[in-house]
Design a protein around this motif. Structure first.
Motif, PDB file in Angstrom:
ATOM      1  N   ILE A   1       0.839  -1.212   0.000  1.00  0.00           N
ATOM      2  CA  ILE A   1       0.000   0.000   0.000  1.00  0.00           C
ATOM      3  C   ILE A   1       0.869   1.255   0.000  1.00  0.00           C
ATOM      4  O   ILE A   1       0.530   2.254  -0.619  1.00  0.00           O
TER       5      ILE A   1
ATOM      6  N   ILE B   1       2.237   2.308  -3.702  1.00  0.00           N
ATOM      7  CA  ILE B   1       1.341   2.665  -4.804  1.00  0.00           C
ATOM      8  C   ILE B   1       1.819   3.921  -5.528  1.00  0.00           C
ATOM      9  O   ILE B   1       1.801   3.979  -6.758  1.00  0.00           O
ATOM     10  N   ARG B   2       2.305   4.911  -4.786  1.00  0.00           N
ATOM     11  CA  ARG B   2       2.793   6.133  -5.465  1.00  0.00           C
ATOM     12  C   ARG B   2       4.070   5.876  -6.248  1.00  0.00           C
ATOM     13  O   ARG B   2       4.393   6.624  -7.168  1.00  0.00           O
TER      14      ARG B   2
ATOM     15  N   GLU C   1       0.916   5.343  -9.647  1.00  0.00           N
ATOM     16  CA  GLU C   1       0.399   6.692  -9.361  1.00  0.00           C
ATOM     17  C   GLU C   1      -0.964   6.912 -10.003  1.00  0.00           C
ATOM     18  O   GLU C   1      -1.855   7.513  -9.406  1.00  0.00           O
TER      19      GLU C   1
ATOM     20  N   ARG D   1      -3.629   5.304  -7.906  1.00  0.00           N
ATOM     21  CA  ARG D   1      -3.887   6.134  -6.724  1.00  0.00           C
ATOM     22  C   ARG D   1      -4.774   7.322  -7.093  1.00  0.00           C
ATOM     23  O   ARG D   1      -5.753   7.612  -6.418  1.00  0.00           O
ATOM     24  N   ASN D   2      -4.428   8.003  -8.173  1.00  0.00           N
ATOM     25  CA  ASN D   2      -5.209   9.167  -8.601  1.00  0.00           C
ATOM     26  C   ASN D   2      -6.646   8.784  -8.933  1.00  0.00           C
ATOM     27  O   ASN D   2      -7.583   9.524  -8.620  1.00  0.00           O
TER      28      ASN D   2
ATOM     29  N   GLN E   1      -8.302   6.287  -7.595  1.00  0.00           N
ATOM     30  CA  GLN E   1      -8.979   5.984  -6.330  1.00  0.00           C
ATOM     31  C   GLN E   1      -9.346   7.268  -5.574  1.00  0.00           C
ATOM     32  O   GLN E   1     -10.409   7.353  -4.969  1.00  0.00           O
ATOM     33  N   VAL E   2      -8.451   8.243  -5.616  1.00  0.00           N
ATOM     34  CA  VAL E   2      -8.756   9.537  -4.984  1.00  0.00           C
ATOM     35  C   VAL E   2      -9.951  10.181  -5.679  1.00  0.00           C
ATOM     36  O   VAL E   2     -10.852  10.715  -5.025  1.00  0.00           O
TER      37      VAL E   2
ATOM     38  N   TRP F   1      -9.946   7.763   0.282  1.00  0.00           N
ATOM     39  CA  TRP F   1      -8.703   7.070  -0.050  1.00  0.00           C
ATOM     40  C   TRP F   1      -7.812   6.951   1.183  1.00  0.00           C
ATOM     41  O   TRP F   1      -7.244   5.890   1.442  1.00  0.00           O
ATOM     42  N   LYS F   2      -7.703   8.031   1.955  1.00  0.00           N
ATOM     43  CA  LYS F   2      -6.886   7.978   3.171  1.00  0.00           C
ATOM     44  C   LYS F   2      -7.416   6.945   4.160  1.00  0.00           C
ATOM     45  O   LYS F   2      -6.638   6.285   4.843  1.00  0.00           O
TER      46      LYS F   2
ATOM     47  N   TYR G   1      -6.428   3.526   2.789  1.00  0.00           N
ATOM     48  CA  TYR G   1      -4.970   3.448   2.940  1.00  0.00           C
ATOM     49  C   TYR G   1      -4.605   3.163   4.394  1.00  0.00           C
ATOM     50  O   TYR G   1      -3.763   2.308   4.676  1.00  0.00           O
TER      51      TYR G   1
END
Length: 193
Positions: free
Chosen positions: A14, A17-18, A22, A25-26, A28-29, A37-38, A41
């Motif tokens: 986890i 992911i960045r 990336e 992640r974007n 999912q945000v 997302w936070k 995470y």
């Protein structure tokens, strides 16, 4: 050992992911919102951390020795963790020259912490735990610095008292951990031997 490996894969996965995904992640945000997302995470991170703790504790009950580090490596590791704690503190004190110089002091601190423990411990579980964190921190640091350069990120500094705060807090945390918390939480006295 299975729980340790599963925990490392979950926690570091986890946290990677960045580095490797990336765009995922974007997406999912965008889908969940930043707070959503936070939350995901954080839940996955906590689950991975719990698995690491239990897995490492379990693996320490039946250690598989790979090498026997010399006694001096334990003392060197203890000293190397001093800057690791200062870097960790600097990650949370805004406007330090430390953050401006390092960019990502927490990840730099993890690199030092993992390296220090890797040289002082010689079991298979230690190599898996600290080696994985060291590899992750190296990759994450390089990725974060690339993102900083691409975004033109500039870290603004405040008064020198912020750096002094980071150093004092880091040294206080290191002292508490080295002399009391490490033995209480891990069962090892860093200065014994």
């Amino acid at each position: 050992m299975t729980l340790l490996i599963l925990g490392l894969a979950t926690f570091l996965g986890i946290h990677s992911i960045r580095i490797f995904a990336e765009s995922f992640r974007n997406a999912q945000v965008a889908k969940l919102g930043l707070n959503g997302w936070k939350a995901v995470y954080s839940i996955v991170s906590i689950a991975g951390f719990v698995l690491i703790v239990y897995g490492y504790g379990e693996a320490r009950l039946t250690p598989v020795a790979i090498w026997t580090p010399p006694l001096w490596t334990r003392h060197l590791a203890t000293l190397l963790t001093v800057p690791a704690f200062i870097l960790l503190a600097a990650a949370y004190v805004p406007g330090t020259r430390i953050k401006r110089a390092v960019g990502h002091p927490m990840v730099a601190g993890v690199k030092i912490w993992a390296f220090a423990h890797l040289i002082a411990n010689g079991t298979l579980a230690d190599v898996l735990l600290f080696g994985s964190f060291l590899a992750w921190a190296i990759l994450n640091y390089a990725s974060a610095r690339r993102r900083d350069r691409a975004a033109g990120t500039e870290y603004v500094t405040g008064p020198i008292t912020r750096d002094l705060t980071a150093v004092v807090v880091g040294l206080a945390a290191w002292t508490a951990f080295a002399f009391w918390l490490h033995v209480w939480l891990i069962g090892v006295r860093p200065f014994d031997g």
